[in-house]
Scaffold this active site. Structure first.
Site, PDB file in Angstrom:
ATOM      1  N   CYS A 182       0.812  -1.226   0.000  1.00 25.98           N
ATOM      2  CA  CYS A 182       0.000   0.000   0.000  1.00 25.98           C
ATOM      3  C   CYS A 182       0.843   1.273   0.000  1.00 25.98           C
ATOM      4  O   CYS A 182       0.444   2.293  -0.548  1.00 25.98           O
ATOM      5  CB  CYS A 182      -0.933  -0.006   1.203  1.00 25.98           C
ATOM      6  SG  CYS A 182      -0.125  -0.433   2.748  1.00 25.98           S
ATOM      7  N   SER A 215      -5.063   2.005   9.584  1.00 24.97           N
ATOM      8  CA  SER A 215      -5.802   0.877   8.980  1.00 24.97           C
ATOM      9  C   SER A 215      -4.854  -0.020   8.187  1.00 24.97           C
ATOM     10  O   SER A 215      -5.163  -1.181   7.938  1.00 24.97           O
ATOM     11  CB  SER A 215      -6.940   1.374   8.088  1.00 24.97           C
ATOM     12  OG  SER A 215      -6.443   2.211   7.073  1.00 24.97           O
ATOM     13  N   GLY A 216      -3.697   0.512   7.812  1.00 25.30           N
ATOM     14  CA  GLY A 216      -2.681  -0.300   7.133  1.00 25.30           C
ATOM     15  C   GLY A 216      -2.168  -1.421   8.020  1.00 25.30           C
ATOM     16  O   GLY A 216      -1.624  -2.411   7.531  1.00 25.30           O
ATOM     17  N   LYS A 264      10.113  -2.607   1.495  1.00 23.14           N
ATOM     18  CA  LYS A 264       9.073  -2.773   0.460  1.00 23.14           C
ATOM     19  C   LYS A 264       8.932  -1.487  -0.353  1.00 23.14           C
ATOM     20  O   LYS A 264       8.814  -1.507  -1.580  1.00 23.14           O
ATOM     21  CB  LYS A 264       7.722  -3.102   1.111  1.00 23.14           C
ATOM     22  CG  LYS A 264       7.663  -4.480   1.737  1.00 23.14           C
ATOM     23  CD  LYS A 264       6.340  -4.668   2.461  1.00 23.14           C
ATOM     24  CE  LYS A 264       6.323  -5.973   3.223  1.00 23.14           C
ATOM     25  NZ  LYS A 264       5.188  -6.085   4.148  1.00 23.14           N
ATOM     26  N   HIS A 311      -2.609   6.971   2.997  1.00 21.79           N
ATOM     27  CA  HIS A 311      -1.157   7.087   3.113  1.00 21.79           C
ATOM     28  C   HIS A 311      -0.699   8.311   2.302  1.00 21.79           C
ATOM     29  O   HIS A 311      -0.988   8.418   1.100  1.00 21.79           O
ATOM     30  CB  HIS A 311      -0.463   5.852   2.540  1.00 21.79           C
ATOM     31  CG  HIS A 311      -0.606   4.612   3.380  1.00 21.79           C
ATOM     32  ND1 HIS A 311      -1.189   4.580   4.626  1.00 21.79           N
ATOM     33  CD2 HIS A 311      -0.203   3.333   3.133  1.00 21.79           C
ATOM     34  CE1 HIS A 311      -1.138   3.349   5.114  1.00 21.79           C
ATOM     35  NE2 HIS A 311      -0.554   2.570   4.223  1.00 21.79           N
ATOM     36  N   GLN A 351       1.804   7.003   7.202  1.00 20.65           N
ATOM     37  CA  GLN A 351       0.885   5.904   6.924  1.00 20.65           C
ATOM     38  C   GLN A 351      -0.224   5.730   7.967  1.00 20.65           C
ATOM     39  O   GLN A 351       0.016   5.791   9.176  1.00 20.65           O
ATOM     40  CB  GLN A 351       1.676   4.603   6.773  1.00 20.65           C
ATOM     41  CG  GLN A 351       2.692   4.704   5.635  1.00 20.65           C
ATOM     42  CD  GLN A 351       3.283   3.379   5.200  1.00 20.65           C
ATOM     43  OE1 GLN A 351       4.331   3.384   4.574  1.00 20.65           O
ATOM     44  NE2 GLN A 351       2.638   2.267   5.496  1.00 20.65           N
ATOM     45  N   THR A 377      -6.413   1.163   2.037  1.00 19.80           N
ATOM     46  CA  THR A 377      -7.135  -0.124   2.027  1.00 19.80           C
ATOM     47  C   THR A 377      -7.994  -0.286   0.774  1.00 19.80           C
ATOM     48  O   THR A 377      -8.497  -1.371   0.521  1.00 19.80           O
ATOM     49  CB  THR A 377      -8.013  -0.355   3.288  1.00 19.80           C
ATOM     50  OG1 THR A 377      -9.048   0.623   3.309  1.00 19.80           O
ATOM     51  CG2 THR A 377      -7.201  -0.284   4.550  1.00 19.80           C
ATOM     52  N   GLU A 387       8.483  -2.156   6.183  1.00 26.65           N
ATOM     53  CA  GLU A 387       7.826  -1.266   5.220  1.00 26.65           C
ATOM     54  C   GLU A 387       8.825  -0.483   4.358  1.00 26.65           C
ATOM     55  O   GLU A 387       8.562  -0.219   3.186  1.00 26.65           O
ATOM     56  CB  GLU A 387       6.932  -0.294   6.005  1.00 26.65           C
ATOM     57  CG  GLU A 387       5.789   0.268   5.221  1.00 26.65           C
ATOM     58  CD  GLU A 387       4.648  -0.709   4.976  1.00 26.65           C
ATOM     59  OE1 GLU A 387       4.786  -1.911   5.323  1.00 26.65           O
ATOM     60  OE2 GLU A 387       3.627  -0.286   4.418  1.00 26.65           O
TER      61      GLU A 387
END
Ligand code: NAP
EC number: 1.2.1.11
Length: 361
Positions: A158, A187-188, A213, A251, A184, A337, A210
């Site tokens: 995300c 809800s992540g 990624k 985000h 961020q 999300t 994170e």
């Protein structure tokens, strides 16, 4: 029998699973017929299994309330009820890798929200506006798995959705060095303020895994298929810090970019607003009409005002300006999300259906 494709959701009771359920209510192509979760939920109705854990703003769709939750581990049983599945289970990476391939081997395509297969060389990781051509690697994956219609496809993390599409739109100016900080939403992490009170009025400067990624996954999106595998691009080099902030959904990224062919601000904006891809050309059901909006106001994009742009499927960009150290800097915002998780996976599945990879069994 319904002409719609029959869909199962693995991890249907979780936060991302619930988002899939919400997004697929009244979907023109897909119908949720099976919900699956852990042994803790199996055998209960979906409504009972979720109980007080429903986290969406909209009510639980009537059509799923009475579905009896199946056990994700009963692969053959679940697979026999569906044409394909979305995966949003929370298990160990190795378990997820194994179970998603087990589903593929039952000739059931898996479109996954999980990170487990993002670096499996013959698994496409796709943002349909950026790299739909990577779905062509599926034929090599099928050879490895010994399947005719089963495969695994994934969507990226995300965090990258607030800047990777922007950098893609600017590709011809050859961005080669990028510094990003992401802000961020909670809800992540599958959380609300109710179940993570520590986040009220707080900032936590660490989100496990994170940053790696956020730095590496864009390079895979920009990669090429060589010898049946996706080979990541080498540029632009990205360095990133990821910070958890007291925001429920959305985000934000603050990004600095250096270009080999330095453009003007007007050229950059022109590329953003004209950027489109296969989902827009095919007018897929979940495709945003305008993928990236550019906002001229100095105080935009803002999470509260802009996170739901294009039903959470679009990207908002603003504050593009020249920089003393880098060439340009900007702010990007995306819904973590929706575009960043379930919505991104639904758009992948629509692209796969439109291109003939997902069909009725
Ligand atoms: N939240 C996000 O924005 C986001 C974004 C990108 C990726 N992800 C990833 O997506 C996955 C799901 O995230 P989430 O936030 O939705 O998590 P979650 O709310 O904790 O939900 C997890 C789901 O997995 C099921 N599950 C847990 N253990 C299981 C097991 N041993 N066997 C079978 N099913 C099991 C749960 O079923 P029960 O209800 O029966 O326990 C539930 O349906 C995670 O891997 C997460 O890292 C999340």
């Amino acid at each position: 029998m319904s002409e719609k494709l029959r869909v199962g959701i693995l991890g249907a009771t979780g936060m991302v699973g619930q988002r899939f359920i919400s997004l697929l209510e009244n979907h023109p192509w897909f119908e949720v017929v099976t919900v699956a979760a852990s042994a803790r939920s199996a055998g209960k109705t979906y409504e009972e299994a979720v109980g007080g854990r429903w986290k969406m703003d909209t009510p639980m769709p009537e059509a799923v309330k009475k579905l009896v939750v199946m056990n994700v581990s009963e692969v053959e049983k679940v697979a026999s009820t569906v044409d394909f599945v979305f995966s949003a289970v929370d298990m160990s990476k190795e378990e997820i890798k194994a179970i998603e391939e087990e589903y593929a081997k039952t000739e059931t395509p898996v479109v996954s929200n999980n990170s487990a297969h993002r670096w499996t060389p013959d698994v496409p990781m796709v943002v349909p506006e950026i790299n739909p051509q990577h779905f062509e690697v599926i034929k090599y994956q099928k050879e490895r798995l010994g399947t005719t219609r089963g495969f695994v496809a994934v969507k990226p993390n995300c965090s990258i959705q607030s800047y990777a599409p922007v950098l893609t739109a600017w590709k011809e100016f050859e961005p080669y060095e990028v510094v990003a900080t992401t802000y961020q939403a909670i809800s992540g992490a599958g959380k609300t303020f109710k179940d993570w009170p520590e986040m009220v009025e707080n900032i936590i400067p660490y989100i496990g895994g994170e940053e790696e990624k956020s730095e590496m996954e864009p390079l895979r999106l920009w990669g090429e298929i060589k010898d049946g595998q996706i080979v990541p691009a080498k540029e632009p080099v990205i360095t990133c810090q990821c910070v958890r902030v007291p925001v429920l959904n959305g985000h934000t990224a603050a990004v600095f970019v250096k270009f080999r062919k330095k453009p003007t601000k007007e050229q950059l904006i022109e590329k953003l607003v004209n950027f489109k891809g296969v989902p827009q050309e095919l007018e897929l059901p979940s495709a945003p009409k305008q993928f990236i909006q550019y906002m001229e106001e100095e105080n935009r994009p803002q999470v509260k005002a802009d996170v739901d742009y294009e039903r959470g499927m679009g990207i908002s960009v603003g504050r593009l300006r020249e920089d003393k150290v880098y060439d340009f800097k900007f702010i990007g915002l995306s819904h973590n999300t929706v575009r960043g998780a379930a919505g991104g996976a639904v758009l992948c599945a629509e692209t796969l259906k439109a291109q003939g990879y997902i069909t009725k069994k």
